[in-house]
Design a protein around this motif. Sequence first.
Motif, PDB file in Angstrom:
ATOM      1  N   TYR A  79       0.856  -1.180   0.000  1.00 54.61           N
ATOM      2  CA  TYR A  79       0.000   0.000   0.000  1.00 54.61           C
ATOM      3  C   TYR A  79       0.893   1.230   0.000  1.00 54.61           C
ATOM      4  CZ  TYR A  79      -4.228   2.660   0.895  1.00 54.61           C
ATOM      5  OH  TYR A  79      -5.296   3.507   0.773  1.00 54.61           O
ATOM      6  N   THR A  80       0.372   2.346  -0.494  1.00 53.06           N
ATOM      7  CA  THR A  80       1.113   3.603  -0.478  1.00 53.06           C
ATOM      8  C   THR A  80       0.387   4.575   0.433  1.00 53.06           C
ATOM      9  OG1 THR A  80       1.819   3.228  -2.751  1.00 53.06           O
ATOM     10  CG2 THR A  80       2.057   5.452  -1.896  1.00 53.06           C
ATOM     11  N   PHE A  81       1.109   5.134   1.393  1.00 59.96           N
ATOM     12  CA  PHE A  81       0.561   6.131   2.309  1.00 59.96           C
ATOM     13  C   PHE A  81       1.210   7.472   2.010  1.00 59.96           C
ATOM     14  CE2 PHE A  81       0.138   2.178   4.724  1.00 59.96           C
ATOM     15  CZ  PHE A  81      -1.179   2.267   5.139  1.00 59.96           C
ATOM     16  N   GLY A  82       0.467   8.532   2.150  1.00 58.75           N
ATOM     17  CA  GLY A  82       1.042   9.866   2.013  1.00 58.75           C
ATOM     18  C   GLY A  82       1.939  10.174   3.199  1.00 58.75           C
ATOM     19  N   VAL A  83       2.802  11.155   3.038  1.00 60.17           N
ATOM     20  CA  VAL A  83       3.695  11.569   4.111  1.00 60.17           C
ATOM     21  C   VAL A  83       3.506  13.069   4.327  1.00 60.17           C
ATOM     22  CG1 VAL A  83       6.088  11.755   4.889  1.00 60.17           C
ATOM     23  CG2 VAL A  83       5.363   9.755   3.615  1.00 60.17           C
ATOM     24  N   PRO A  84       2.717  13.450   5.334  1.00 57.48           N
ATOM     25  CA  PRO A  84       2.532  14.879   5.590  1.00 57.48           C
ATOM     26  C   PRO A  84       3.798  15.504   6.174  1.00 57.48           C
ATOM     27  CG  PRO A  84       1.369  13.565   7.226  1.00 57.48           C
ATOM     28  CD  PRO A  84       1.952  12.606   6.224  1.00 57.48           C
ATOM     29  N   GLU A  85       3.908  16.812   6.053  1.00 58.34           N
ATOM     30  CA  GLU A  85       5.044  17.550   6.617  1.00 58.34           C
ATOM     31  C   GLU A  85       4.909  17.606   8.135  1.00 58.34           C
ATOM     32  OE1 GLU A  85       7.658  18.833   4.947  1.00 58.34           O
ATOM     33  OE2 GLU A  85       6.892  18.082   3.043  1.00 58.34           O
ATOM     34  N   GLY A 120       5.053   9.327  -1.499  1.00 61.23           N
ATOM     35  CA  GLY A 120       4.723   9.170  -0.086  1.00 61.23           C
ATOM     36  C   GLY A 120       5.556   8.054   0.492  1.00 61.23           C
ATOM     37  N   SER A 121       4.915   7.091   1.097  1.00 59.44           N
ATOM     38  CA  SER A 121       5.614   5.944   1.681  1.00 59.44           C
ATOM     39  C   SER A 121       5.039   4.653   1.138  1.00 59.44           C
ATOM     40  CB  SER A 121       5.497   5.941   3.200  1.00 59.44           C
ATOM     41  OG  SER A 121       6.222   7.000   3.748  1.00 59.44           O
ATOM     42  N   TYR A 122       5.906   3.765   0.729  1.00 57.56           N
ATOM     43  CA  TYR A 122       5.503   2.436   0.295  1.00 57.56           C
ATOM     44  C   TYR A 122       5.529   1.510   1.495  1.00 57.56           C
ATOM     45  CZ  TYR A 122       6.244   4.005  -4.498  1.00 57.56           C
ATOM     46  OH  TYR A 122       6.173   4.679  -5.688  1.00 57.56           O
ATOM     47  N   CYS A 123       4.466   0.763   1.670  1.00 53.39           N
ATOM     48  CA  CYS A 123       4.319  -0.181   2.779  1.00 53.39           C
ATOM     49  C   CYS A 123       4.203  -1.576   2.176  1.00 53.39           C
ATOM     50  CB  CYS A 123       3.055   0.176   3.555  1.00 53.39           C
ATOM     51  SG  CYS A 123       2.452  -1.096   4.682  1.00 53.39           S
ATOM     52  N   ASP A 124       5.128  -2.474   2.521  1.00 50.76           N
ATOM     53  CA  ASP A 124       5.095  -3.860   2.049  1.00 50.76           C
ATOM     54  C   ASP A 124       4.951  -4.790   3.244  1.00 50.76           C
ATOM     55  OD1 ASP A 124       5.451  -3.199  -0.663  1.00 50.76           O
ATOM     56  OD2 ASP A 124       7.628  -3.115  -0.412  1.00 50.76           O
ATOM     57  N   CYS A 125       3.967  -5.694   3.179  1.00 54.63           N
ATOM     58  CA  CYS A 125       3.685  -6.648   4.251  1.00 54.63           C
ATOM     59  C   CYS A 125       4.211  -8.023   3.859  1.00 54.63           C
ATOM     60  CB  CYS A 125       2.190  -6.769   4.486  1.00 54.63           C
ATOM     61  SG  CYS A 125       1.316  -5.201   4.624  1.00 54.63           S
ATOM     62  N   TYR A 126       4.794  -8.727   4.817  1.00 51.99           N
ATOM     63  CA  TYR A 126       5.364 -10.046   4.567  1.00 51.99           C
ATOM     64  C   TYR A 126       4.803 -11.066   5.549  1.00 51.99           C
ATOM     65  CZ  TYR A 126       8.617  -7.127   2.003  1.00 51.99           C
ATOM     66  OH  TYR A 126       9.146  -6.210   1.138  1.00 51.99           O
ATOM     67  N   ASP A 127       4.786 -12.331   5.131  1.00 54.72           N
ATOM     68  CA  ASP A 127       4.278 -13.406   5.982  1.00 54.72           C
ATOM     69  C   ASP A 127       5.374 -14.065   6.813  1.00 54.72           C
ATOM     70  OD1 ASP A 127       5.666 -14.857   4.069  1.00 54.72           O
ATOM     71  OD2 ASP A 127       3.942 -16.014   3.400  1.00 54.72           O
ATOM     72  N   GLU A 128       6.550 -13.525   6.796  1.00 47.05           N
ATOM     73  CA  GLU A 128       7.701 -14.081   7.514  1.00 47.05           C
ATOM     74  C   GLU A 128       8.430 -12.934   8.207  1.00 47.05           C
ATOM     75  OE1 GLU A 128       9.640 -16.479   9.322  1.00 47.05           O
ATOM     76  OE2 GLU A 128       8.654 -17.573   7.712  1.00 47.05           O
ATOM     77  N   LEU A 129       9.212 -13.264   9.223  1.00 46.84           N
ATOM     78  CA  LEU A 129      10.009 -12.253   9.916  1.00 46.84           C
ATOM     79  C   LEU A 129      11.202 -11.833   9.059  1.00 46.84           C
ATOM     80  CD1 LEU A 129      10.163 -13.752  13.513  1.00 46.84           C
ATOM     81  CD2 LEU A 129       8.567 -12.059  12.613  1.00 46.84           C
TER      82      LEU A 129
END
Length: 157
Positions: A79-85, A120-129
């Motif tokens: 997912y991509t989240f915005g990054v406010p100042e 903004g910010s890229y968020c990547d989720c993983y199923d492993e540590l």
Amino acid sequence: MPSLKLILNCLASGVTVFGAALPEPTAAIPATACTTGRPMTTAGYPMRYYAQATPSSDDLVNGYKPEPRWASQHLVGSYTFGVPEPVETGFAYAQFKCQYYCQNHSEGGSFFVRADSKVGSYCDCYDELMDPEIFVSNNQTLVGAWNAICKVGTRLN
């Protein structure tokens, strides 16, 4: 009426009294990937469910990311989240939001966030540590890597 011995023999052979095969036992469900650790707060945003993961090498001072092959094998959501100042606080907020986004995609595991000035910010989720050894060099310095903290009574991987 069948004898108790006959019924027990049928059950032991994998056949019920009615002649149908018994179902196969279900496969064991793998334990959730999680670690020990303590929640922390980044720029005022609580990271309640994840502990920070860091590279094992000091050579990655100019930035790091998960090794691409590992990342592609374990990715369960992005997912991509915005990054406010200001950017540092905005990036902390993106990591905070990412922990909840990733919890909805995988119980446990990990996530990695990297900032992009244009998006903004890229968020990547993983199923492993993310083990400290899986990180490789990258020229992105505004990054965050997080591993899920085990809930009480959850087995560690």
